[in-house]
Design a protein around this motif. Structure first.
Motif, PDB file in Angstrom:
ATOM      1  N   ASP A 108       0.808  -1.225   0.000  1.00 44.83           N
ATOM      2  CA  ASP A 108       0.000   0.000   0.000  1.00 44.83           C
ATOM      3  C   ASP A 108       0.840   1.273   0.000  1.00 44.83           C
ATOM      4  N   HIS A 111      -0.752   4.340  -1.731  1.00 43.02           N
ATOM      5  CA  HIS A 111      -2.099   4.809  -1.405  1.00 43.02           C
ATOM      6  C   HIS A 111      -2.123   6.314  -1.190  1.00 43.02           C
ATOM      7  N   THR A 112      -3.257   6.895  -1.540  1.00 48.94           N
ATOM      8  CA  THR A 112      -3.453   8.336  -1.481  1.00 48.94           C
ATOM      9  C   THR A 112      -3.800   8.805  -0.075  1.00 48.94           C
ATOM     10  N   HIS A 116      -9.530   5.428   0.123  1.00 53.56           N
ATOM     11  CA  HIS A 116     -10.099   5.166  -1.198  1.00 53.56           C
ATOM     12  C   HIS A 116     -10.857   6.376  -1.741  1.00 53.56           C
ATOM     13  N   GLU A 119      -8.252   8.025  -3.671  1.00 51.11           N
ATOM     14  CA  GLU A 119      -7.966   7.205  -4.854  1.00 51.11           C
ATOM     15  C   GLU A 119      -8.999   7.459  -5.954  1.00 51.11           C
ATOM     16  N   HIS A 132      -4.242   2.398  -6.752  1.00 50.33           N
ATOM     17  CA  HIS A 132      -3.214   2.465  -5.707  1.00 50.33           C
ATOM     18  C   HIS A 132      -2.171   1.368  -5.851  1.00 50.33           C
ATOM     19  N   GLN A 135       0.272   2.557  -8.364  1.00 44.49           N
ATOM     20  CA  GLN A 135       1.078   3.622  -7.787  1.00 44.49           C
ATOM     21  C   GLN A 135       2.088   3.065  -6.786  1.00 44.49           C
ATOM     22  N   SER A 136       1.712   2.022  -6.054  1.00 45.98           N
ATOM     23  CA  SER A 136       2.656   1.378  -5.132  1.00 45.98           C
ATOM     24  C   SER A 136       3.861   0.838  -5.899  1.00 45.98           C
ATOM     25  N   ALA A 310      -0.512  11.881  -4.488  1.00 49.28           N
ATOM     26  CA  ALA A 310      -0.609  10.523  -3.969  1.00 49.28           C
ATOM     27  C   ALA A 310       0.353  10.289  -2.811  1.00 49.28           C
TER      28      ALA A 310
END
Length: 333
Positions: A108, A111-112, A116, A119, A132, A135-136, A310
């Motif tokens: 994670d 994660h933003t 969520h 996200e 996410h 992005q991770s 993010a």
């Protein structure tokens, strides 16, 4: 010292034939000299544990936005609970616990802020969309330290494929994907009751009869069922009975907690913050930190702004919003 070689030999002797031994890793994009004391997957775990993105998880939302209570989960405590559950499953199935832990700790990182909610906002705003898990992967391959963490391919695969209907290439990655669902269903119930959003008597009694009346009983039931149904098999799965009960409990949580009316106003506020910051930095990219300005030259402004937002924690996003849009005082004329 031959400690690493001893650890690698121990893996070959002890682990299941379906496990990934450290010595058999597909390697890194940029080869590095072996460590005398740690296997490759142990090194990946340590790289993730010591990176800035991991520390930021402490101030990122799990479900409840910037909770004032000390006992609500954050993205960091969620990650630790996922790691514990995944390691237990991996250990019982004689899979590689170090690989499992590394994937769990990194799953994670992208994660933003605002969980969520953030996200969904970035997915709407970004031209390329936003997920996410992707992005991770970008965090560990590109963003962290300006050049990524240079992790093994197995760890990166597990990070990318832990979410939704994606299928990891390793059983260790499958342990993390399964543990993620076990962890969040159970700890989100705990937090919802603590917040007063749910009361214990409102939980579906037929499902509690199958899974357990308490938080600990439910987690134990789910883990035990996964282990029993995956022993000596090339998969990690639950029995149909327990899986159906988990799916129904998850549906209940979406109806009563994740998408209930109490979140409507909260979602609007968080979406407003993310949207305002996105529009502002799209118009003023030079005001971002230098590393993101460089990304804007290389990959475009939208990509850089998405990365910057993010990476923010909840409180940093709120402070940045206040700094830009809320004046501290007005001059007296």
């Amino acid at each position: 010292m031959e400690i690493r070689r001893e650890l690698e030999e121990r893996e070959r002797t002890y682990l299941s034939p379906y496990a990934v031994c450290s010595a058999d890793t597909k390697g890194r994009d940029f080869p590095i000299s072996p460590c005398s004391m740690r296997t490759e997957f142990q090194r990946d775990r340590d790289r993730i544990l010591h990176c800035k993105s991991f520390r930021r998880l402490k101030f990122k939302t799990q479900v409840f936005i910037a909770p004032e209570g000390d006992h609500f989960r954050t993205r960091l405590t969620h990650t630790l609970e996922v790691s514990q559950v995944a390691r237990t499953i991996a250990r019982c199935l004689h899979l590689n616990e170090d690989l499992t832990e590394a994937i769990a700790l990194g799953h994670d990182l992208g994660h933003t802020p605002f969980g969520h909610i953030g996200e969904r906002s970035l997915d709407r705003l970004s031209p390329d969309g936003f997920k996410h898990n992707e992005q991770s992967l970008r965090v560990v391959e590109v963003l962290e330290g300006g050049e990524g963490l240079n992790l093994t391919k197995e760890v990166r695969d597990g990070i990318l494929n832990h979410s939704g209907k994606l299928t990891p290439a390793t059983l260790e990655g499958a342990c993390v994907a399964r543990a993620d669902r076990i962890a969040y269903i159970n700890h989100d119930i705990d937090d919802a009751i603590r917040a007063g959003v749910l009361r214990e008597f409102e939980l579906p009694h037929d499902l509690l009869h199958v899974l357990g009346e308490t938080h600990g009983q439910r987690i134990n039931t789910m883990i035990e069922d996964v282990v029993k149904n995956s022993m000596a098999q090339p998969f990690v799965r639950m029995s149909e009975r327990i899986q159906d009960a988990c799916d129904e409990l998850r549906d209940f949580m979406f109806e009563r907690v994740y998408q209930d009316e109490w979140r409507t106003l909260e979602e609007k506020r968080c979406d407003h913050v993310i949207s305002a910051l996105y529009e502002y930095f799209m118009e003023h990219p030079g005001e971002m930190p230098l590393e993101y300005v460089q990304i804007s030259y290389r990959d475009g402004t939208a990509r850089a702004v998405t990365d910057y937002l993010a990476c923010m924690t909840d409180r940093y996003a709120l402070r940045t919003y206040q700094k830009i849009f809320v004046p501290a005082s007005f001059p007296i004329i």
